[in-house]
Design a protein around this motif. Sequence first.
Motif, PDB file in Angstrom:
ATOM      1  N   GLN A 167       0.825  -1.162   0.018  1.00 24.31           N
ATOM      2  CA  GLN A 167      -0.025   0.001  -0.033  1.00 24.31           C
ATOM      3  C   GLN A 167       0.900   1.240   0.017  1.00 24.31           C
ATOM      4  OE1 GLN A 167      -1.729   1.195   3.595  1.00 24.31           O
ATOM      5  NE2 GLN A 167      -3.676   2.010   2.787  1.00 24.31           N
ATOM      6  N   THR A 168       1.865   1.223   0.778  1.00 22.02           N
ATOM      7  CA  THR A 168       2.877   2.495   0.968  1.00 22.02           C
ATOM      8  C   THR A 168       3.355   2.687  -0.518  1.00 22.02           C
ATOM      9  OG1 THR A 168       3.452   2.036   2.935  1.00 22.02           O
ATOM     10  CG2 THR A 168       5.120   3.290   1.785  1.00 22.02           C
ATOM     11  N   LEU A 169       3.756   1.480  -1.125  1.00 23.06           N
ATOM     12  CA  LEU A 169       4.330   1.859  -2.455  1.00 23.06           C
ATOM     13  C   LEU A 169       3.543   2.415  -3.491  1.00 23.06           C
ATOM     14  CD1 LEU A 169       6.563  -1.460  -3.111  1.00 23.06           C
ATOM     15  CD2 LEU A 169       7.574   0.667  -2.418  1.00 23.06           C
ATOM     16  N   GLY A 170       2.279   1.814  -3.256  1.00 26.17           N
ATOM     17  CA  GLY A 170       1.028   2.495  -4.292  1.00 26.17           C
ATOM     18  C   GLY A 170       0.795   3.934  -3.850  1.00 26.17           C
ATOM     19  N   LYS A 171       0.895   4.327  -2.656  1.00 30.19           N
ATOM     20  CA  LYS A 171       0.584   5.598  -2.379  1.00 30.19           C
ATOM     21  C   LYS A 171       1.629   6.552  -2.789  1.00 30.19           C
ATOM     22  CE  LYS A 171      -0.914   8.929   1.344  1.00 30.19           C
ATOM     23  NZ  LYS A 171      -1.192   9.045   2.741  1.00 30.19           N
ATOM     24  N   TRP A 172       2.944   5.891  -2.874  1.00 35.48           N
ATOM     25  CA  TRP A 172       3.937   6.667  -3.490  1.00 35.48           C
ATOM     26  C   TRP A 172       3.959   6.878  -4.830  1.00 35.48           C
ATOM     27  CZ3 TRP A 172       8.764   4.025  -0.437  1.00 35.48           C
ATOM     28  CH2 TRP A 172       8.692   4.676   0.981  1.00 35.48           C
ATOM     29  N   GLY A 173       2.862   6.116  -5.624  1.00 30.07           N
ATOM     30  CA  GLY A 173       2.734   6.284  -7.091  1.00 30.07           C
ATOM     31  C   GLY A 173       3.322   5.038  -7.724  1.00 30.07           C
ATOM     32  N   LEU A 174       3.900   4.164  -7.392  1.00 38.70           N
ATOM     33  CA  LEU A 174       4.443   2.886  -7.867  1.00 38.70           C
ATOM     34  C   LEU A 174       3.299   2.120  -8.391  1.00 38.70           C
ATOM     35  CD1 LEU A 174       7.133   1.645  -8.644  1.00 38.70           C
ATOM     36  CD2 LEU A 174       6.812   0.288  -6.638  1.00 38.70           C
ATOM     37  N   GLY A 175       3.249   1.555  -9.750  1.00 35.12           N
ATOM     38  CA  GLY A 175       2.408   0.976 -10.478  1.00 35.12           C
ATOM     39  C   GLY A 175       2.581  -0.621  -9.784  1.00 35.12           C
ATOM     40  N   GLU A 176       1.407  -1.376 -10.140  1.00 35.00           N
ATOM     41  CA  GLU A 176       1.352  -2.579  -9.439  1.00 35.00           C
ATOM     42  C   GLU A 176       2.158  -3.760 -10.034  1.00 35.00           C
ATOM     43  OE1 GLU A 176      -2.255  -1.334 -10.423  1.00 35.00           O
ATOM     44  OE2 GLU A 176      -3.401  -1.959  -8.783  1.00 35.00           O
ATOM     45  N   GLY A 177       2.504  -3.238 -11.494  1.00 42.43           N
ATOM     46  CA  GLY A 177       3.238  -4.314 -12.418  1.00 42.43           C
ATOM     47  C   GLY A 177       2.392  -5.585 -12.905  1.00 42.43           C
ATOM     48  N   ILE A 178       2.929  -6.511 -13.397  1.00 43.42           N
ATOM     49  CA  ILE A 178       1.911  -7.623 -13.686  1.00 43.42           C
ATOM     50  C   ILE A 178       1.527  -8.624 -12.585  1.00 43.42           C
ATOM     51  CG2 ILE A 178       3.248  -7.851 -15.860  1.00 43.42           C
ATOM     52  CD1 ILE A 178       4.845 -10.142 -14.945  1.00 43.42           C
ATOM     53  N   TYR A 179       0.490  -9.255 -12.915  1.00 46.87           N
ATOM     54  CA  TYR A 179      -0.039 -10.178 -11.979  1.00 46.87           C
ATOM     55  C   TYR A 179       0.615 -11.374 -11.665  1.00 46.87           C
ATOM     56  CZ  TYR A 179      -3.872 -13.095 -10.019  1.00 46.87           C
ATOM     57  OH  TYR A 179      -4.467 -13.788  -9.177  1.00 46.87           O
ATOM     58  N   PHE A 180       0.838 -11.971 -10.652  1.00 47.94           N
ATOM     59  CA  PHE A 180       1.341 -13.280 -10.281  1.00 47.94           C
ATOM     60  C   PHE A 180       0.111 -13.931  -9.046  1.00 47.94           C
ATOM     61  CE2 PHE A 180       5.281 -10.967 -10.724  1.00 47.94           C
ATOM     62  CZ  PHE A 180       5.923 -11.929 -11.506  1.00 47.94           C
ATOM     63  N   CYS A 181       0.265 -15.234  -9.310  1.00 51.39           N
ATOM     64  CA  CYS A 181      -0.518 -16.167  -8.340  1.00 51.39           C
ATOM     65  C   CYS A 181       0.461 -16.983  -7.989  1.00 51.39           C
ATOM     66  CB  CYS A 181      -1.973 -16.867  -8.990  1.00 51.39           C
ATOM     67  SG  CYS A 181      -2.939 -18.042  -7.930  1.00 51.39           S
ATOM     68  N   TRP A 182       0.754 -16.684  -6.507  1.00 52.72           N
ATOM     69  CA  TRP A 182       1.946 -17.368  -5.881  1.00 52.72           C
ATOM     70  C   TRP A 182       1.272 -18.917  -5.409  1.00 52.72           C
ATOM     71  CZ3 TRP A 182       6.537 -16.253  -7.166  1.00 52.72           C
ATOM     72  CH2 TRP A 182       6.747 -14.983  -7.629  1.00 52.72           C
ATOM     73  N   PRO A 183       2.157 -19.960  -5.495  1.00 57.56           N
ATOM     74  CA  PRO A 183       1.720 -21.207  -4.739  1.00 57.56           C
ATOM     75  C   PRO A 183       1.778 -20.905  -3.087  1.00 57.56           C
ATOM     76  CG  PRO A 183       3.565 -21.609  -6.167  1.00 57.56           C
ATOM     77  CD  PRO A 183       3.405 -20.006  -6.117  1.00 57.56           C
ATOM     78  N   LEU A 184       0.544 -21.238  -2.568  1.00 62.02           N
ATOM     79  CA  LEU A 184       0.254 -21.226  -1.219  1.00 62.02           C
ATOM     80  C   LEU A 184      -0.202 -19.776  -0.648  1.00 62.02           C
ATOM     81  CD1 LEU A 184       2.945 -23.494   0.319  1.00 62.02           C
ATOM     82  CD2 LEU A 184       0.725 -24.137  -0.314  1.00 62.02           C
ATOM     83  N   PHE A 185       0.587 -18.704  -1.456  1.00 53.61           N
ATOM     84  CA  PHE A 185       0.130 -17.232  -1.117  1.00 53.61           C
ATOM     85  C   PHE A 185      -0.989 -16.707  -1.820  1.00 53.61           C
ATOM     86  CE2 PHE A 185       4.513 -17.877   0.382  1.00 53.61           C
ATOM     87  CZ  PHE A 185       4.652 -17.339   1.620  1.00 53.61           C
ATOM     88  N   GLY A 186      -1.315 -17.116  -3.028  1.00 52.18           N
ATOM     89  CA  GLY A 186      -2.147 -16.671  -3.898  1.00 52.18           C
ATOM     90  C   GLY A 186      -2.115 -15.378  -4.686  1.00 52.18           C
ATOM     91  N   PRO A 187      -3.058 -14.824  -4.869  1.00 58.16           N
ATOM     92  CA  PRO A 187      -2.928 -13.649  -5.871  1.00 58.16           C
ATOM     93  C   PRO A 187      -2.084 -12.207  -5.327  1.00 58.16           C
ATOM     94  CG  PRO A 187      -5.367 -14.195  -5.541  1.00 58.16           C
ATOM     95  CD  PRO A 187      -4.505 -14.989  -4.616  1.00 58.16           C
ATOM     96  N   SER A 188      -1.397 -11.859  -6.120  1.00 63.27           N
ATOM     97  CA  SER A 188      -0.493 -10.656  -5.792  1.00 63.27           C
ATOM     98  C   SER A 188       0.006 -10.157  -7.126  1.00 63.27           C
ATOM     99  CB  SER A 188       0.669 -11.417  -5.017  1.00 63.27           C
ATOM    100  OG  SER A 188       1.515  -9.990  -4.370  1.00 63.27           O
ATOM    101  N   SER A 189       1.010  -9.267  -6.945  1.00 60.57           N
ATOM    102  CA  SER A 189       1.451  -8.472  -8.154  1.00 60.57           C
ATOM    103  C   SER A 189       2.837  -8.129  -7.891  1.00 60.57           C
ATOM    104  CB  SER A 189       0.646  -7.091  -8.328  1.00 60.57           C
ATOM    105  OG  SER A 189       0.865  -6.326  -7.453  1.00 60.57           O
ATOM    106  N   VAL A 190       3.671  -7.637  -8.638  1.00 62.34           N
ATOM    107  CA  VAL A 190       5.013  -7.249  -8.447  1.00 62.34           C
ATOM    108  C   VAL A 190       5.369  -6.465  -7.112  1.00 62.34           C
ATOM    109  CG1 VAL A 190       7.026  -6.007  -9.527  1.00 62.34           C
ATOM    110  CG2 VAL A 190       5.818  -7.484 -10.905  1.00 62.34           C
ATOM    111  N   ARG A 191       4.318  -5.438  -7.169  1.00 58.59           N
ATOM    112  CA  ARG A 191       4.558  -4.393  -6.143  1.00 58.59           C
ATOM    113  C   ARG A 191       4.068  -4.976  -4.809  1.00 58.59           C
ATOM    114  NH1 ARG A 191       0.084  -0.106  -6.624  1.00 58.59           N
ATOM    115  NH2 ARG A 191      -1.122  -1.622  -5.591  1.00 58.59           N
ATOM    116  N   ASP A 192       3.227  -5.789  -4.773  1.00 55.26           N
ATOM    117  CA  ASP A 192       2.557  -6.443  -3.490  1.00 55.26           C
ATOM    118  C   ASP A 192       3.620  -7.525  -3.146  1.00 55.26           C
ATOM    119  OD1 ASP A 192       0.593  -4.504  -3.365  1.00 55.26           O
ATOM    120  OD2 ASP A 192      -0.900  -5.710  -4.068  1.00 55.26           O
ATOM    121  N   SER A 193       4.043  -8.310  -4.024  1.00 53.33           N
ATOM    122  CA  SER A 193       4.997  -9.295  -3.526  1.00 53.33           C
ATOM    123  C   SER A 193       6.322  -8.772  -2.954  1.00 53.33           C
ATOM    124  CB  SER A 193       5.660 -10.366  -5.021  1.00 53.33           C
ATOM    125  OG  SER A 193       4.376 -10.749  -5.505  1.00 53.33           O
TER     126      SER A 193
END
Length: 269
Positions: A167-193
């Motif tokens: 969330q902090t990176l998003g507030k700083w203006g950083l885009g999400e990047g591409i989508y990932f679905c990680w094993p066990l961890f589930g949905p995410s993105s470059v930024r959130d990973s």
Amino acid sequence: MKIIRCAFVFLFVVFFFSASCATENTPVESTYPDLLEDDFLGDEFGDDPFLEDGDDGTEVLTIHDPLEPMNRAFFGFNDTFYEWLLRPVTDGYIWMLPRELRDSFGNFFYNLAMPIRLLNTLLQGDLQGSGVVLQRFLVNSTLGVYGLVDVAYLEFDLKPEEADFGQTLGKWGLGEGIYFCWPLFGPSSVRDSFGLVVDAFTHPIPYFHQNYYLDLAYYTTNKLNTLSLSPDLYEDLKRYSLDPYIAARQAYYDYRRTFIEKDQTKNVP
């Protein structure tokens, strides 16, 4: 901590591998737009590649998922893991522990992760939110018996302040990047990973000892208890969607975008 460092290296390698796949492979006609180098993390860390202008001039959320075959495979693995192991264990956990006790455990886990929220509210320049996080921690750690009871909210109307590094990176203006679905961890993105890794370093549990089995037991119990508080959420998603993968991906991005926009506007009069 060694496990966390290995996870960080793994994420780093996967990100660069994903970038090379998205930019060097021959384009295939599909519903997914080709990624440029700037699409991976946003143009100069500012423009969000998931936002496009609609016909009426409004911004429309799009999701870049060039790794969909891999993500679907991981989603299938997570679904099988849930059906064959996680759901039976969760059902047994719910059967053994009453809702009130599971709520108390959830309060305890939430209170213990206070440094993550404190650091990120400070990084976001939200001093009011940081004050609430500190007040809640002090009240719940004492009057709430180590956080088992949310006295801060029940008696003092101090509502929880949610904040993480993604969330902090998003507030700083950083885009999400591409989508990932990680094993066990589930949905995410470059930024959130990346945010997840930073939050793992911020959590106090790994610094209390060097026993990785205790760390694993803590995180497993925390996730199991969280799942037990909303056991039908994933089942409903699968039941009422034609494509659970698409539904989970969309729900994740809707939630994360709302989470960041709400934080950005909460102090606006």
